[in-house]
Design a protein around this motif. Structure first.
Motif, PDB file in Angstrom:
ATOM      1  N   ILE A  19       0.938   5.966  -1.101  1.00  0.00           N
ATOM      2  CA  ILE A  19       1.647   5.167  -1.115  1.00  0.00           C
ATOM      3  C   ILE A  19       1.461   3.834  -1.204  1.00  0.00           C
ATOM      4  O   ILE A  19       1.627   2.938  -2.099  1.00  0.00           O
ATOM      5  CB  ILE A  19       2.814   5.868   0.084  1.00  0.00           C
ATOM      6  CG1 ILE A  19       3.546   7.237  -0.883  1.00  0.00           C
ATOM      7  CG2 ILE A  19       4.186   5.021  -0.031  1.00  0.00           C
ATOM      8  CD1 ILE A  19       4.093   7.080   0.457  1.00  0.00           C
ATOM      9  N   ASP A  20       0.594   3.814  -0.060  1.00  0.00           N
ATOM     10  CA  ASP A  20      -0.005   1.926   0.085  1.00  0.00           C
ATOM     11  C   ASP A  20      -0.350   1.919  -1.106  1.00  0.00           C
ATOM     12  O   ASP A  20      -1.134   1.018  -1.406  1.00  0.00           O
ATOM     13  CB  ASP A  20      -0.714   2.095   1.360  1.00  0.00           C
ATOM     14  CG  ASP A  20       0.102   2.424   2.647  1.00  0.00           C
ATOM     15  OD1 ASP A  20       0.660   2.371   2.990  1.00  0.00           O
ATOM     16  OD2 ASP A  20      -0.805   2.411   3.947  1.00  0.00           O
ATOM     17  N   ALA A  21      -1.618   3.037  -1.837  1.00  0.00           N
ATOM     18  CA  ALA A  21      -2.349   2.697  -3.027  1.00  0.00           C
ATOM     19  C   ALA A  21      -1.054   2.145  -4.128  1.00  0.00           C
ATOM     20  O   ALA A  21      -1.872   1.170  -4.451  1.00  0.00           O
ATOM     21  CB  ALA A  21      -3.108   3.795  -3.385  1.00  0.00           C
ATOM     22  N   ILE A  22      -0.253   3.017  -4.038  1.00  0.00           N
ATOM     23  CA  ILE A  22       0.923   2.430  -5.208  1.00  0.00           C
ATOM     24  C   ILE A  22       1.642   0.998  -5.057  1.00  0.00           C
ATOM     25  O   ILE A  22       1.447   0.181  -5.874  1.00  0.00           O
ATOM     26  CB  ILE A  22       1.710   3.721  -5.369  1.00  0.00           C
ATOM     27  CG1 ILE A  22       1.559   4.912  -5.421  1.00  0.00           C
ATOM     28  CG2 ILE A  22       2.985   3.172  -5.695  1.00  0.00           C
ATOM     29  CD1 ILE A  22       1.498   6.097  -5.557  1.00  0.00           C
ATOM     30  N   GLU A  23       1.846   0.820  -3.251  1.00  0.00           N
ATOM     31  CA  GLU A  23       2.183  -0.305  -3.124  1.00  0.00           C
ATOM     32  C   GLU A  23       1.083  -1.299  -3.714  1.00  0.00           C
ATOM     33  O   GLU A  23       1.385  -3.102  -4.056  1.00  0.00           O
ATOM     34  CB  GLU A  23       2.413  -0.833  -1.612  1.00  0.00           C
ATOM     35  CG  GLU A  23       3.583   0.341  -2.236  1.00  0.00           C
ATOM     36  CD  GLU A  23       4.481   0.451  -0.346  1.00  0.00           C
ATOM     37  OE1 GLU A  23       3.992  -0.876   0.548  1.00  0.00           O
ATOM     38  OE2 GLU A  23       4.389   1.315   0.397  1.00  0.00           O
ATOM     39  N   ILE A  24      -0.159  -1.247  -3.299  1.00  0.00           N
ATOM     40  CA  ILE A  24      -0.929  -2.899  -3.859  1.00  0.00           C
ATOM     41  C   ILE A  24      -1.104  -2.309  -5.265  1.00  0.00           C
ATOM     42  O   ILE A  24      -1.560  -3.458  -5.584  1.00  0.00           O
ATOM     43  CB  ILE A  24      -2.282  -2.187  -3.168  1.00  0.00           C
ATOM     44  CG1 ILE A  24      -2.720  -2.472  -1.238  1.00  0.00           C
ATOM     45  CG2 ILE A  24      -3.293  -2.736  -3.264  1.00  0.00           C
ATOM     46  CD1 ILE A  24      -3.266  -1.859  -0.966  1.00  0.00           C
ATOM     47  N   GLY A  25      -1.032  -1.370  -5.353  1.00  0.00           N
ATOM     48  CA  GLY A  25      -1.376  -1.416  -7.329  1.00  0.00           C
ATOM     49  C   GLY A  25      -0.015  -2.028  -8.128  1.00  0.00           C
ATOM     50  O   GLY A  25       0.130  -3.146  -8.917  1.00  0.00           O
ATOM     51  N   ARG A  26       0.858  -1.995  -7.099  1.00  0.00           N
ATOM     52  CA  ARG A  26       2.232  -3.092  -7.918  1.00  0.00           C
ATOM     53  C   ARG A  26       2.081  -4.391  -7.769  1.00  0.00           C
ATOM     54  O   ARG A  26       3.057  -5.243  -8.616  1.00  0.00           O
ATOM     55  CB  ARG A  26       3.696  -1.735  -7.439  1.00  0.00           C
ATOM     56  CG  ARG A  26       3.537  -0.790  -7.466  1.00  0.00           C
ATOM     57  CD  ARG A  26       4.988  -0.876  -6.752  1.00  0.00           C
ATOM     58  NE  ARG A  26       5.790   1.158  -7.748  1.00  0.00           N
ATOM     59  CZ  ARG A  26       6.674   1.494  -6.991  1.00  0.00           C
ATOM     60  NH1 ARG A  26       6.905   1.361  -6.031  1.00  0.00           N
ATOM     61  NH2 ARG A  26       6.857   2.531  -7.602  1.00  0.00           N
ATOM     62  N   ASP A  27       1.356  -5.008  -6.321  1.00  0.00           N
ATOM     63  CA  ASP A  27       1.274  -5.783  -6.185  1.00  0.00           C
ATOM     64  C   ASP A  27       0.113  -6.736  -6.839  1.00  0.00           C
ATOM     65  O   ASP A  27       0.214  -7.709  -7.418  1.00  0.00           O
ATOM     66  CB  ASP A  27       0.925  -6.387  -4.956  1.00  0.00           C
ATOM     67  CG  ASP A  27       1.660  -6.008  -3.655  1.00  0.00           C
ATOM     68  OD1 ASP A  27       2.768  -5.553  -4.022  1.00  0.00           O
ATOM     69  OD2 ASP A  27       1.347  -5.860  -2.686  1.00  0.00           O
ATOM     70  N   CYS A  28      -1.206  -5.570  -7.402  1.00  0.00           N
ATOM     71  CA  CYS A  28      -1.712  -6.774  -8.679  1.00  0.00           C
ATOM     72  C   CYS A  28      -1.087  -6.717  -9.427  1.00  0.00           C
ATOM     73  O   CYS A  28      -0.790  -7.572 -10.510  1.00  0.00           O
ATOM     74  CB  CYS A  28      -3.147  -4.934  -7.831  1.00  0.00           C
ATOM     75  SG  CYS A  28      -4.328  -5.828  -7.145  1.00  0.00           S
ATOM     76  N   SER A  29      -0.052  -6.092 -10.081  1.00  0.00           N
ATOM     77  CA  SER A  29       0.541  -5.995 -11.506  1.00  0.00           C
ATOM     78  C   SER A  29       1.279  -6.796 -11.607  1.00  0.00           C
ATOM     79  O   SER A  29       1.254  -7.963 -12.542  1.00  0.00           O
ATOM     80  CB  SER A  29       1.266  -4.328 -11.852  1.00  0.00           C
ATOM     81  OG  SER A  29       0.285  -2.986 -12.288  1.00  0.00           O
ATOM     82  N   ALA A  30       1.933  -7.198 -10.513  1.00  0.00           N
ATOM     83  CA  ALA A  30       3.436  -8.768 -10.432  1.00  0.00           C
ATOM     84  C   ALA A  30       1.854  -9.853 -10.533  1.00  0.00           C
ATOM     85  O   ALA A  30       1.995 -10.667 -10.670  1.00  0.00           O
ATOM     86  CB  ALA A  30       3.087  -8.419  -9.433  1.00  0.00           C
ATOM     87  N   LYS A  31       1.008  -9.662  -9.166  1.00  0.00           N
ATOM     88  CA  LYS A  31      -0.316 -11.216  -9.995  1.00  0.00           C
ATOM     89  C   LYS A  31      -0.441 -11.167 -11.277  1.00  0.00           C
ATOM     90  O   LYS A  31      -0.788 -12.366 -11.753  1.00  0.00           O
ATOM     91  CB  LYS A  31      -1.806 -10.447  -8.455  1.00  0.00           C
ATOM     92  CG  LYS A  31      -1.154 -10.867  -7.333  1.00  0.00           C
ATOM     93  CD  LYS A  31      -2.108 -10.865  -6.448  1.00  0.00           C
ATOM     94  CE  LYS A  31      -2.564 -10.650  -5.121  1.00  0.00           C
ATOM     95  NZ  LYS A  31      -3.113  -9.780  -4.515  1.00  0.00           N
ATOM     96  N   ILE A  32      -1.302  -9.747 -11.969  1.00  0.00           N
ATOM     97  CA  ILE A  32      -1.421 -10.051 -13.487  1.00  0.00           C
ATOM     98  C   ILE A  32      -0.282 -10.480 -13.909  1.00  0.00           C
ATOM     99  O   ILE A  32      -0.477 -11.968 -14.974  1.00  0.00           O
ATOM    100  CB  ILE A  32      -2.179  -8.424 -13.962  1.00  0.00           C
ATOM    101  CG1 ILE A  32      -3.042  -8.310 -13.196  1.00  0.00           C
ATOM    102  CG2 ILE A  32      -1.730  -8.755 -16.010  1.00  0.00           C
ATOM    103  CD1 ILE A  32      -3.559  -6.514 -13.898  1.00  0.00           C
TER     104      ILE A  32
END
Length: 125
Positions: A19-32
């Motif tokens: 779940i933590d990795a998914i949240e970090i992935g979402r944050d990275c997608s938002a940065k992109i």
């Protein structure tokens, strides 16, 4: 599971890590997406490149958007390089006046074609 069986605790810890990795992935997608946001002045390729490098280093999950953004970044960089080369070539000329005018006209036509192509260059993941 018995009371002393650590399996439930280990599964819970693993799920929390996922779940933590998914949240970090979402944050990275938002940065992109934020780095690709055009506010009327165009997109700064250097800032997009920097964001992509940061995400490559820090994101624990693979993002399907990254391949598309990297390809688009490459295409936009090549387009920008062609445009700069054509503009620079027109400025550095040791030709006679008639040849200079012809060279400038040809360079202008190339730049106009590249600008037209650039308008059609989509830069979205």
């Amino acid at each position: 599971f018995g009371r002393r069986d650590p399996s439930a605790r280990v599964m819970s810890q693993n799920m929390n890590k996922i779940i933590d990795a998914i949240e970090i992935g979402r944050d990275c997608s938002a940065k992109i997406l934020q780095s690709l946001k055009d506010e009327g002045e165009g997109i700064e390729l250097d800032s997009v490149r920097k964001t992509v490098e940061e995400i490559d280093e820090s994101c624990p999950v693979g993002l399907p958007e990254m391949d598309a953004v990297k390809n688009q970044l490459y295409e936009a960089s090549m387009w920008e390089e062609k445009l700069e080369n054509n503009i620079d070539r027109g400025a550095d000329s040791d030709l006679s006046d008639g040849d200079v005018l012809l060279e400038k006209k040809l360079t202008l036509e190339k730049v106009e074609r590249l600008a037209s192509k650039g308008r059609n260059l989509t830069f979205r993941p």
